[in-house]
Write a protein that holds these residues in place. Structure first.
Motif, mmCIF file in Angstrom:
data_model
loop_
_atom_site.group_PDB
_atom_site.id
_atom_site.type_symbol
_atom_site.label_atom_id
_atom_site.label_comp_id
_atom_site.label_asym_id
_atom_site.label_seq_id
_atom_site.Cartn_x
_atom_site.Cartn_y
_atom_site.Cartn_z
ATOM 1 N N VAL A 62 0.821 -1.213 0.000
ATOM 2 C CA VAL A 62 0.000 0.000 0.000
ATOM 3 C C VAL A 62 0.854 1.263 0.000
ATOM 4 O O VAL A 62 2.005 1.249 0.430
ATOM 5 N N ASN A 63 0.267 2.336 -0.482
ATOM 6 C CA ASN A 63 0.827 3.682 -0.380
ATOM 7 C C ASN A 63 -0.281 4.574 0.149
ATOM 8 O O ASN A 63 -1.461 4.353 -0.150
ATOM 9 N N PHE A 64 0.090 5.574 0.935
ATOM 10 C CA PHE A 64 -0.936 6.482 1.431
ATOM 11 C C PHE A 64 -0.421 7.899 1.516
ATOM 12 O O PHE A 64 0.772 8.145 1.499
ATOM 13 N N PHE A 65 -1.395 8.823 1.573
ATOM 14 C CA PHE A 65 -1.055 10.232 1.686
ATOM 15 C C PHE A 65 -0.316 10.467 2.991
ATOM 16 O O PHE A 65 -0.649 9.870 4.021
ATOM 17 N N GLU A 66 0.660 11.324 2.948
ATOM 18 C CA GLU A 66 1.414 11.697 4.161
ATOM 19 C C GLU A 66 0.481 12.453 5.101
ATOM 20 O O GLU A 66 -0.072 13.480 4.738
ATOM 21 N N THR A 67 0.263 11.893 6.261
ATOM 22 C CA THR A 67 -0.593 12.531 7.263
ATOM 23 C C THR A 67 -0.001 12.310 8.642
ATOM 24 O O THR A 67 0.853 11.451 8.837
ATOM 25 N N LYS A 68 -0.492 13.075 9.591
ATOM 26 C CA LYS A 68 -0.131 12.828 10.990
ATOM 27 C C LYS A 68 -1.007 11.669 11.451
ATOM 28 O O LYS A 68 -2.238 11.749 11.396
ATOM 29 N N MET A 69 -0.375 10.588 11.854
ATOM 30 C CA MET A 69 -1.141 9.416 12.243
ATOM 31 C C MET A 69 -1.838 9.639 13.583
ATOM 32 O O MET A 69 -1.251 10.150 14.526
ATOM 33 N N SER A 70 -3.088 9.230 13.624
ATOM 34 C CA SER A 70 -3.880 9.239 14.841
ATOM 35 C C SER A 70 -4.322 7.799 15.065
ATOM 36 O O SER A 70 -5.058 7.242 14.252
ATOM 37 N N LEU A 71 -3.834 7.180 16.128
ATOM 38 C CA LEU A 71 -4.053 5.750 16.330
ATOM 39 C C LEU A 71 -5.396 5.452 16.990
ATOM 40 O O LEU A 71 -5.799 6.113 17.937
ATOM 41 N N ASN A 72 -6.056 4.425 16.478
ATOM 42 C CA ASN A 72 -7.309 3.942 17.039
ATOM 43 C C ASN A 72 -7.241 2.418 17.043
ATOM 44 O O ASN A 72 -7.351 1.794 16.003
#
Length: 142
Positions: A99-109
């Motif tokens: 997978v590839n994803f947009f660079e974001t600040k990760m918020s864990l759930n």
């Protein structure tokens, strides 16, 4: 994706009760792993972001859910790479995606921590048994 449809259909016929989509994200030679929370089996073990398939859901959408709902990341692409039977849950089949994803600040759930780890240093972590299988498969691809 016809490949995934055939794999899923064959596995469901064998009596599987759980299908899981798992995403392998790589950046600059590092892989994203997440730490399982306390109170669940294998608490504290590190794994690749994953999610159990919901009724009527596609595997592609399930891996997107794993990243969006669990680490607040929006996938830009995913590609099925391999599938295998779980080492610790009888009747469970895991489908892995690059997978590839947009660079974001990760918020864990649902995870205690997340980090990018060099492939060669993954063995230093206490990995979930299924993630050990994934790491070995990834080494075969390199």
């Amino acid at each position: 994706n016809k490949f995934l449809y055939i794999l899923r259909k064959k596995f469901v016929k064998r009596g599987a009760f759980m299908l899981v989509a798992c995403g392998i994200a790589e950046r600059e030679g590092k892989l994203l792993v997440c730490k399982r929370p306390s109170g669940v089996p294998y608490a504290g073990a590190w794994e690749f972001p994953s999610e159990e398939l919901a009724e009527g859901e596609t595997l592609e959408n399930c891996v997107k859910t794993a990243f969006f709902d669990r680490i607040s990341a929006v996938l830009t692409e995913n590609c099925a790479i391999f599938a295998f039977d779980s080492a610790c849950v009888p009747g469970c089949r895991l489908f892995t995606f690059k997978v590839n994803f947009f660079e974001t600040k990760m918020s864990l759930n649902g995870y205690e921590d997340a980090r990018w780890v060099r492939k060669e240093k993954l063995c230093r972590l206490r990995l979930h048994p299924d993630s050990v299988i994934i790491v070995k498969e990834i080494e075969n691809f390199s």
